[in-house]
Write an enzyme that holds these catalytic residues in place. Structure first.
Site, PDB file in Angstrom:
ATOM      1  N   GLY A   1      40.686  40.760  43.402  1.00 37.19           N
ATOM      2  CA  GLY A   1      41.145  41.309  42.134  1.00 37.19           C
ATOM      3  C   GLY A   1      41.529  40.213  41.168  1.00 37.19           C
ATOM      4  O   GLY A   1      40.795  39.227  40.985  1.00 37.19           O
TER       5      GLY A   1
ATOM      6  N   TYR B   1      33.031  35.689  45.672  1.00 42.07           N
ATOM      7  CA  TYR B   1      34.208  36.559  45.553  1.00 42.07           C
ATOM      8  C   TYR B   1      34.471  37.291  46.872  1.00 42.07           C
ATOM      9  O   TYR B   1      33.562  37.878  47.482  1.00 42.07           O
ATOM     10  CB  TYR B   1      34.014  37.596  44.439  1.00 42.07           C
ATOM     11  CG  TYR B   1      35.093  38.645  44.428  1.00 42.07           C
ATOM     12  CD1 TYR B   1      36.343  38.360  43.898  1.00 42.07           C
ATOM     13  CD2 TYR B   1      34.876  39.909  44.972  1.00 42.07           C
ATOM     14  CE1 TYR B   1      37.354  39.313  43.905  1.00 42.07           C
ATOM     15  CE2 TYR B   1      35.877  40.864  44.980  1.00 42.07           C
ATOM     16  CZ  TYR B   1      37.118  40.563  44.458  1.00 42.07           C
ATOM     17  OH  TYR B   1      38.120  41.501  44.474  1.00 42.07           O
TER      18      TYR B   1
END
Length: 507
Positions: A50, A43
């Site tokens: 997000g 990530y």
């Protein structure tokens, strides 16, 4: 880092130095991340941010990705944070990176160190954070300056960051792996503001205790309200601290009564009515019980802040010692938001108590010993400090309105990815407003205490600690008989209380 070290840098002119051993850990974490991330989906390194984390970003755009989060999130609004708050936030960010769990290049920390030591202040607006992925918007403004863009203040002047870098020979932050996300992701702004709040709140509590001791001297109170025997019976640590401080401040006073000398002596207690109050009003007598919880609240807040300053508060966590990367929510600001609300409520209570003490001094039918509004002029023609009470009461009322906890005001956003948020930076900013208000109320109280002392000609009977405060206030605001404006004296007294730190009362 502990709070005393942070205070030395923020308020004591000390420079920030970094441990070479800890910097070596940062380097190892960074090198681990570079190798670990080459063939994995992680990530914020090769995914969107997000709710767009489900999209993979191609290798040719990874550097652009990091710049994009900085530029796209620099969307703050409102007045900029103060220099000291920005500096504190940068120290908090360094504290996070020095845990060696963020994977940033050591160059990022060294550049932040330059900002701190050279007093370069990025433009960081007050509004923008919901305190969920930390202070994304405000930290993006910090990151914008680190990459040489945006504007910053130096020597009291706002200038383009690129110009400042060129003059000082600084190089912008390089994007190596995830520097954009690392700088923008965390609780450093709410923590930085809260550290500054803590400094001023701790000091204001000490001035409140001194005022409490002083007003009891003016009232010629019985001294057992602060006795060891009275307060030790209630097993609350803050109450013990406040009672001890009252005894320390009152030591040497010649205007406090001994209950055993008057009311416990059958030869002296034969009256059927006692002019002097057997027990003082609560705002005088219950100071250990009122300020004790405030003391405990501040001590707990200090522990939370120190923990946060020495925590990795971004996402994901890069653990080079375990050889793995962990995704979670260390950026969530609930710890800071809740403490900021608790400190705010405690400071509201302090302002309320100061306002009630002020009312005692101004209300001749309550105190029974002072002229109305401490008016040494002609009653009816002169007004003494009558209008000062309007200011104190109004300001206290605003504090009471602001007392509503902000921590419970979560509003889902970010396509409901951030479905519960802390509003931690808002909490810290509201706490700051209440502390500022409380200083104003306390400033009026201190002027009133000095005037009441002169009304009764008590200066020579005060304890050395309260006499020192009397002398300091009288340099700012001399004894007055004729009506006079007070706004400059209130401002100067507030400045005095903020800048003259009480060192001799220790928990």
């Amino acid at each position: 880092m502990d709070l005393s070290q942070i205070y030395d840098i923020l308020f004591g002119g000390k420079s920030l130095s970094l441990s070479s051993d800890e910097m070596e850990n940062v380097r190892q974490c960074h090198e681990f991340l570079r190798e670990f991330a080459t063939d994995k989906v992680i990530y914020g390194i090769n995914t969107g941010f997000g709710p767009m984390a489900q999209w993979r970003v191609g290798d040719s755009h990874l550097e652009e990705l990091q710049y994009n989060i900085i530029r796209s999130h620099a969307t703050g609004a409102g007045e900029p944070l103060s220099d000291v708050e920005v500096r504190s936030a940068m120290l908090a960010r360094i504290g996070t990176f020095m845990q060696a769990r963020s994977g940033v290049s050591p160059e990022v920390i060294l550049l932040l160190q330059e900002f701190v030591n050279r007093e370069i202040y990025p433009f960081i607006p007050a509004h923008g954070s919901v305190g969920a992925s930390g202070d994304l918007v405000q930290l993006a403004h910090l990151a914008l300056c680190l990459i040489g863009e945006g504007k910053c203040a130096i020597y009291g002047e706002w200038r383009p960051t690129a110009e400042v870098f060129s003059e000082l020979g600084l190089k912008p932050m390089r994007i190596c792996v995830r520097e954009g996300l690392s700088v923008t992701n965390g609780t450093s702004v709410m923590t930085g503001i809260s550290v500054v709040n803590q400094y001023y709140a701790e000091n204001l509590l000490k001035y409140a205790v001194i005022a409490g001791a002083w007003i009891n001297e003016i009232a010629d109170s019985f001294d057992d309200y602060m006795s060891v025997e009275e307060n030790i019976c209630r097993r609350q640590p803050g109450q013990q601290v406040i009672a001890r401080w009252l005894r320390e401040v009152s030591d040497g006073s010649r205007h406090l009564r001994k209950r055993e000398h008057e009311l416990y002596d059958p030869a002296r207690n034969r009256d059927s009515y006692f002019e002097h109050k057997v027990q003082a009003y609560y705002s005088l007598r219950c100071i250990p019980q009122i300020y004790g919880p405030i003391c405990d609240t501040l001590r707990n807040a200090a522990e939370v802040l120190e923990n946060e300053l020495n925590s990795a508060c971004d996402n994901p966590i890069v653990d080079y010692t375990a050889g793995n990367i962990f995704h979670g929510g260390n950026f969530h600001g609930d710890y800071i938001s809740l403490e900021a609300d608790k400190v705010k409520i405690a400071m509201v209570r302090l302002a309320m108590t100061a306002e009630r003490q002020l009312n005692y001094l101004f209300h001749d039918r309550i105190n029974g010993i002072l002229p109305p509004f401490l008016n040494l002029g002609v009653l009816g023609l002169n007004y003494g400090m009558q209008a000062c009470q309007f200011t104190a009461t109004s300001t206290t009322a605003e504090c009471q309105t602001l007392a509503m906890p902000n921590y419970v005001h979560s509003i889902p956003n970010n396509n409901d990815n951030q479905d519960i948020v802390s509003m931690g930076t808002n909490s810290a900013l509201l706490c700051r407003k209440v502390i500022d208000n409380a200083y104003q109320v306390m400033s009026i109280l201190y002027i009133a205490l000095a005037q009441a002392t002169d009304c009764l000609d008590l200066a020579g009977k005060l304890a050395p600690a309260t006499r020192a405060q009397y002398d300091a206030i009288r340099k700012i605001c001399p004894k007055f008989i004729e009506d006079t404006p007070f706004y400059e004296e209130i401002a100067e007294t507030e400045k005095y209380l903020r800048t003259n730190i009480i060192r001799y009362l220790n928990a």
